[in-house]
Design a protein around this motif. Structure first.
Motif, mmCIF file in Angstrom:
data_model
loop_
_atom_site.group_PDB
_atom_site.id
_atom_site.type_symbol
_atom_site.label_atom_id
_atom_site.label_comp_id
_atom_site.label_asym_id
_atom_site.label_seq_id
_atom_site.Cartn_x
_atom_site.Cartn_y
_atom_site.Cartn_z
ATOM 1 N N LYS A 135 0.834 -1.205 0.000
ATOM 2 C CA LYS A 135 0.000 0.000 0.000
ATOM 3 C C LYS A 135 0.868 1.255 0.000
ATOM 4 C CE LYS A 135 -4.182 -1.842 2.205
ATOM 5 N NZ LYS A 135 -5.044 -1.806 3.423
ATOM 6 N N ARG A 136 1.982 1.232 0.742
ATOM 7 C CA ARG A 136 2.903 2.372 0.757
ATOM 8 C C ARG A 136 3.499 2.590 -0.633
ATOM 9 N NH1 ARG A 136 7.413 2.386 3.083
ATOM 10 N NH2 ARG A 136 7.431 4.587 3.629
ATOM 11 N N LEU A 137 3.899 1.486 -1.262
ATOM 12 C CA LEU A 137 4.472 1.601 -2.605
ATOM 13 C C LEU A 137 3.420 2.095 -3.591
ATOM 14 C CD1 LEU A 137 6.881 1.139 -4.487
ATOM 15 C CD2 LEU A 137 6.112 -1.239 -4.747
ATOM 16 N N TRP A 138 2.226 1.562 -3.504
ATOM 17 C CA TRP A 138 1.117 1.969 -4.370
ATOM 18 C C TRP A 138 0.898 3.483 -4.275
ATOM 19 C CZ3 TRP A 138 -2.935 -1.293 -6.715
ATOM 20 C CH2 TRP A 138 -4.056 -0.584 -7.168
ATOM 21 N N LEU A 139 0.834 4.000 -3.047
ATOM 22 C CA LEU A 139 0.592 5.431 -2.858
ATOM 23 C C LEU A 139 1.723 6.271 -3.437
ATOM 24 C CD1 LEU A 139 -0.905 5.455 0.756
ATOM 25 C CD2 LEU A 139 -2.106 5.958 -1.380
#
Length: 218
Positions: free
Chosen positions: A69-73
C-alpha cells in the motif's frame, strides 16, 4: 537532481546486486543520485515518496499488504516504477497489488536459456526509436499481462517445448501510466552480462528515464 532507489536481492542465480550496480551506473551517468539497498526493509525504512524512481530488483520474496500500500501510494502520487526480468515480473508472487502495479507476472520460461528474436512493436516511441529487431540469448519469459499495457516490444514462441503455445506473441517490454506515476518493464536481463547487449541496455535505460517522475532525457 533526480533520486532513485534500487532494492536488489532474492533468487541467487540472477545475481541481483551485480545487475543493480549496472543499473546504478547507467542512472548516475544520467544525473541520478542512486541509493542501492540489499534489504527489503528499505521499502518501509525509506521515504518512498521522496524518490523520483524506484527499481524493484528482488525475485520472489514477500511483501506485506501494508508495504504494498505504501508503494502503491508513492507510485500513484508520481514516483516512477521501473525494472527488468524476474526482479520485477517475478517479485512478491503472493501480492496481487504489486503485480497489478507491474502490469504482468512471470509464469514460465519454456526451453530455459534459448535464442529468440525481440521485435520492436513501437518504432515511433522515444524508448524504442532506432532499435531494430534483435537476436537475444536468454530466458524467454512467458507471462500473464495486463491488456492495458502499452506494448513496446514482443517475442514469439516456437512451440518446440510446449506445442500449444506455438506462434504465441508475448509482450516483452511495456509501459503504462499508474495514477500520476509511470511504470516501465523489460523482461530482458536474466544475468548481468546481458547488459552488454546494446539494444537491451538502451531500452532499459530509456525506459527508466521515461518512468522517472521528473523530466527525462527522452
Amino acid at each position: 537532481m533526480r533520486r532513485c532507489l534500487i532494492i536488489s536481492g532474492g533468487y541467487a542465480p540472477h545475481r541481483a546486486f551485480e545487475a543493480g550496480e549496472r543499473v546504478r551506473s547507467m542512472l548516475e551517468q544520467d544525473g541520478f543520485a542512486v541509493t542501492h539497498s540489499e534489504t527489503l526493509d528499505a521499502y518501509d525504512g525509506e521515504d518512498l515518496a521522496g524518490y523520483d524512481l524506484i527499481v524493484p530488483n528482488w525475485t520472489v520474496g514477500r511483501m506485506s499488504v501494508d508495504t504494498s500500500k505504501r508503494l502503491w501510494l508513492a507510485i500513484w502520487s508520481g514516483v516512477g516504477l521501473g525494472g527488468f526480468h524476474g526482479g520485477m515480473a517475478d517479485g512478491f508472487r503472493d501480492n496481487d497489488r504489486f503485480r497489478y502495479m507491474v502490469g504482468g507476472a512471470y509464469v514460465s520460461e519454456p526451453g530455459g536459456i534459448t535464442r529468440y528474436t525481440v521485435e520492436n512493436a513501437r518504432p515511433d516511441d522515444p524508448i524504442m526509436v532506432g532499435i531494430s529487431d534483435f537476436e537475444y540469448h536468454s530466458e524467454q519469459y512467458y507471462m500473464h499481462v495486463d491488456p492495458a499495457n502499452e506494448v513496446l516490444a514482443t517475442t514469439r514462441f516456437t512451440g518446440e517445448d510446449y506445442p500449444w503455445i506455438e506462434g504465441v506473441v508475448m509482450p516483452t517490454v511495456w509501459k503504462k501510466p499508474f495514477g500520476s506515476g509511470r511504470v516501465f518493464f523489460s523482461a530482458l536481463g536474466h544475468v548481468p552480462e546481458e547488459f552488454d547487449n546494446q539494444s537491451m541496455s538502451t531500452i532499459l535505460r530509456r525506459g527508466l528515464n521515461w518512468a522517472s517522475r521528473t523530466k527525462s532525457r527522452l
